[in-house]
Scaffold this active site. Sequence first.
Site, PDB file in Angstrom:
ATOM      1  N   ARG A 268      -0.244   8.878  10.019  1.00  0.00           N
ATOM      2  CA  ARG A 268      -1.579   8.296  10.241  1.00  0.00           C
ATOM      3  C   ARG A 268      -1.827   8.025  11.722  1.00  0.00           C
ATOM      4  O   ARG A 268      -2.946   8.188  12.215  1.00  0.00           O
ATOM      5  CB  ARG A 268      -1.732   7.016   9.407  1.00  0.00           C
ATOM      6  CG  ARG A 268      -1.895   7.339   7.920  1.00  0.00           C
ATOM      7  CD  ARG A 268      -1.667   6.135   7.044  1.00  0.00           C
ATOM      8  NE  ARG A 268      -2.636   5.092   7.276  1.00  0.00           N
ATOM      9  CZ  ARG A 268      -2.389   3.797   7.132  1.00  0.00           C
ATOM     10  NH1 ARG A 268      -1.192   3.384   6.750  1.00  0.00           N
ATOM     11  NH2 ARG A 268      -3.327   2.935   7.354  1.00  0.00           N
TER      12      ARG A 268
ATOM     13  N   ARG B  82       0.836  -1.197   0.000  1.00  0.00           N
ATOM     14  CA  ARG B  82       0.000   0.000   0.000  1.00  0.00           C
ATOM     15  C   ARG B  82       0.871   1.247   0.000  1.00  0.00           C
ATOM     16  O   ARG B  82       1.845   1.329   0.730  1.00  0.00           O
ATOM     17  CB  ARG B  82      -0.903   0.019   1.246  1.00  0.00           C
ATOM     18  CG  ARG B  82      -2.239  -0.618   1.008  1.00  0.00           C
ATOM     19  CD  ARG B  82      -3.054  -0.696   2.266  1.00  0.00           C
ATOM     20  NE  ARG B  82      -3.300   0.587   2.903  1.00  0.00           N
ATOM     21  CZ  ARG B  82      -4.265   0.786   3.799  1.00  0.00           C
ATOM     22  NH1 ARG B  82      -5.065  -0.187   4.139  1.00  0.00           N
ATOM     23  NH2 ARG B  82      -4.409   1.963   4.359  1.00  0.00           N
TER      24      ARG B  82
HETATM   25  P1  AMP Z   1      -8.008   3.057   6.046  1.00  0.00           P
HETATM   26  O1  AMP Z   1      -8.015   1.958   5.051  1.00  0.00           O
HETATM   27  O2  AMP Z   1      -9.260   3.082   6.902  1.00  0.00           O
HETATM   28  O3  AMP Z   1      -6.765   3.091   6.870  1.00  0.00           O
HETATM   29  O4  AMP Z   1      -8.058   4.429   5.209  1.00  0.00           O
HETATM   30  C1  AMP Z   1      -7.018   4.761   4.318  1.00  0.00           C
HETATM   31  C2  AMP Z   1      -7.022   6.268   4.095  1.00  0.00           C
HETATM   32  O5  AMP Z   1      -8.277   6.658   3.503  1.00  0.00           O
HETATM   33  C3  AMP Z   1      -6.895   7.104   5.336  1.00  0.00           C
HETATM   34  O6  AMP Z   1      -5.553   7.280   5.735  1.00  0.00           O
HETATM   35  C4  AMP Z   1      -7.543   8.408   4.891  1.00  0.00           C
HETATM   36  O7  AMP Z   1      -6.678   9.138   4.044  1.00  0.00           O
HETATM   37  C5  AMP Z   1      -8.688   7.919   4.029  1.00  0.00           C
HETATM   38  N1  AMP Z   1      -9.898   7.703   4.846  1.00  0.00           N
HETATM   39  C6  AMP Z   1     -10.484   6.514   5.147  1.00  0.00           C
HETATM   40  N2  AMP Z   1     -11.571   6.691   5.888  1.00  0.00           N
HETATM   41  C7  AMP Z   1     -11.694   8.029   6.095  1.00  0.00           C
HETATM   42  C8  AMP Z   1     -12.612   8.851   6.798  1.00  0.00           C
HETATM   43  N3  AMP Z   1     -13.639   8.322   7.490  1.00  0.00           N
HETATM   44  N4  AMP Z   1     -12.423  10.199   6.755  1.00  0.00           N
HETATM   45  C9  AMP Z   1     -11.412  10.732   6.079  1.00  0.00           C
HETATM   46  N5  AMP Z   1     -10.485  10.026   5.415  1.00  0.00           N
HETATM   47  C10 AMP Z   1     -10.625   8.685   5.411  1.00  0.00           C
END
Ligand code: AMP
Length: 192
Positions: free
Chosen positions: A145, A134
């Site tokens: 993050r 990723r």
């Molecule tokens: P995740 O797979 O949940 O770790 O999401 C990957 C990336 O997508 C995050 O680091 C954010 O950039 C974006 N993202 C996912 N969910 C959200 C959310 N609820 N609000 C804002 N950005 C999000």
Amino acid sequence: MTRMIILGPPGAGKGTQASRIAERYGIPAISTGDIFRANIKAETELGQQVKEITASGGLVPDELTNRIVADRLAQPDAQQGFLLDGYPRNLGQVEALDRMLADSGVQLDVVVELVVDSEEVVQRLLKRAEIEGRVDDTEEVIRHRMEVYTEQTAPLSEAYSERGMLTTVDGEGEIDEVTERLNAVLDPIAGT
Ligand code: AMP
């Protein structure tokens, strides 16, 4: 019919456990991160809009994210319940979700938080970076993050705890062990 949220830091294993929970209770797992990644891959307009911000580990603007979730929750399969993974991610999104649910006249049943040690999750993320490749799994982006999580998402535990909705599960150990802990907590709420 169960409406749930799974909370936890990046790398806590939310995605893996969310798929298992969703399958067990026959509800869709809705991951905003997956929706963004699919759109980036398919080079949609949404994908273009979120590509840079997701790659840097920042949050996609609430307005856009909330709209996507509202659309997704309006789909037929989500009328029988759902599990949200990666949403809400800040207090503004909590309020937006409250409004969406109130507009549909429904309520959340439970918010389950996977609790893991932060050093452990960084290690997991670095390992995942090797396996999945990723773009947001570089060490620098992982650190960012985690900061975003601590500042914006961690306060959600308290918010849902104050509403009496939060249940926590130890997220450390083998994947199957964590699944069993989740099942033990969720079966009485979601049934089997
Ligand atoms: P995740 O797979 O949940 O770790 O999401 C990957 C990336 O997508 C995050 O680091 C954010 O950039 C974006 N993202 C996912 N969910 C959200 C959310 N609820 N609000 C804002 N950005 C999000």
